[in-house]
Design a protein around this motif. Structure first.
Motif, short mmCIF file in Angstrom:
data_model
loop_
_atom_site.label_atom_id
_atom_site.label_comp_id
_atom_site.label_asym_id
_atom_site.label_seq_id
_atom_site.Cartn_x
_atom_site.Cartn_y
_atom_site.Cartn_z
N THR A 17 0.84 -1.20 0.00
CA THR A 17 0.00 0.00 0.00
C THR A 17 0.87 1.25 0.00
O THR A 17 2.09 1.17 0.20
CB THR A 17 -0.91 0.04 1.25
OG1 THR A 17 -0.09 0.21 2.41
CG2 THR A 17 -1.74 -1.23 1.36
N ASN A 18 0.26 2.40 -0.19
CA ASN A 18 0.99 3.68 -0.13
C ASN A 18 1.64 3.89 1.23
O ASN A 18 2.63 4.60 1.35
CB ASN A 18 0.06 4.85 -0.43
CG ASN A 18 -0.34 4.90 -1.88
OD1 ASN A 18 0.31 4.30 -2.74
ND2 ASN A 18 -1.41 5.61 -2.17
N GLU A 19 1.05 3.28 2.27
CA GLU A 19 1.60 3.41 3.63
C GLU A 19 2.73 2.42 3.91
O GLU A 19 3.27 2.40 5.00
CB GLU A 19 0.49 3.21 4.67
CG GLU A 19 -0.65 4.21 4.60
CD GLU A 19 -1.67 3.84 3.52
OE1 GLU A 19 -1.86 2.65 3.21
OE2 GLU A 19 -2.27 4.79 2.96
#
Length: 158
Positions: A17-19
């Motif tokens: 994910t982007n995180e």
């Protein structure tokens, strides 16, 4: 590289994910080999002609019917699929409507060259399990008896 993959259990890809977290995704399973494509079209005066992407069309069995699912992107009387042909399909607005809205579509079609539904691969999987058991036994340093593998019936796919 060429080949087929048969496995038991789930096929679980993971994505970052982007995180920076890794998460699982799951795919749908089907009793037949379907390919799908997505796109956007535009009604003009209540109708639209959609051509299948040529690369997609070359991978599917256009001799059999395919399925088109529609989602209007604005207010209208509703949409339906008119004629479907090998090269594309027609979208129309219900009640002879004349809207000029965009819509999204999803096409699901059978893979070219495939026609078997719920193909029986019991013999193949039994051979794979036997091979796995033999490999585990070798790793463990013991020898196990190997039962004879029954011959595949004539015309069976390997």
């Amino acid at each position: 590289m060429n080949g087929n993959l048969n496995c038991t259990g789930t096929i679980t890809p993971s994505v970052r994910t982007n995180e920076g977290r890794e998460v699982k995704l799951y795919g749908m399973a089907s009793p037949e080999n379907w390919f799908e494509d997505f796109g956007t079209g535009q009604l003009s005066g209540g109708s639209a002609q959609i051509a299948l992407d040529p690369a997609f069309a070359s991978t599917i069995n256009t001799g059999e019917s395919y399925h088109v699912f529609l989602t209007p992107s604005g207010e209208c009387e509703g949409l339906y699929v008119g004629a479907t042909v090998a090269g594309g399909f027609e979208v129309r607005e219900l009640h002879h409507g004349t809207s000029n809205i965009s819509f999204d579509y999803r096409i699901v079609a059978k893979r070219r060259g495939e026609s078997v539904r719920l193909e029986d691969i019991t013999d193949q999987m039994d051979k794979m399990r036997q091979h796995d058991a033999e490999m585990q036994a070798r790793r463990a340093g013991r020898k196990i008896p190997v039962p004879p593998v029954p011959a595949a019936p004539p015309g069976a796919r390997e």
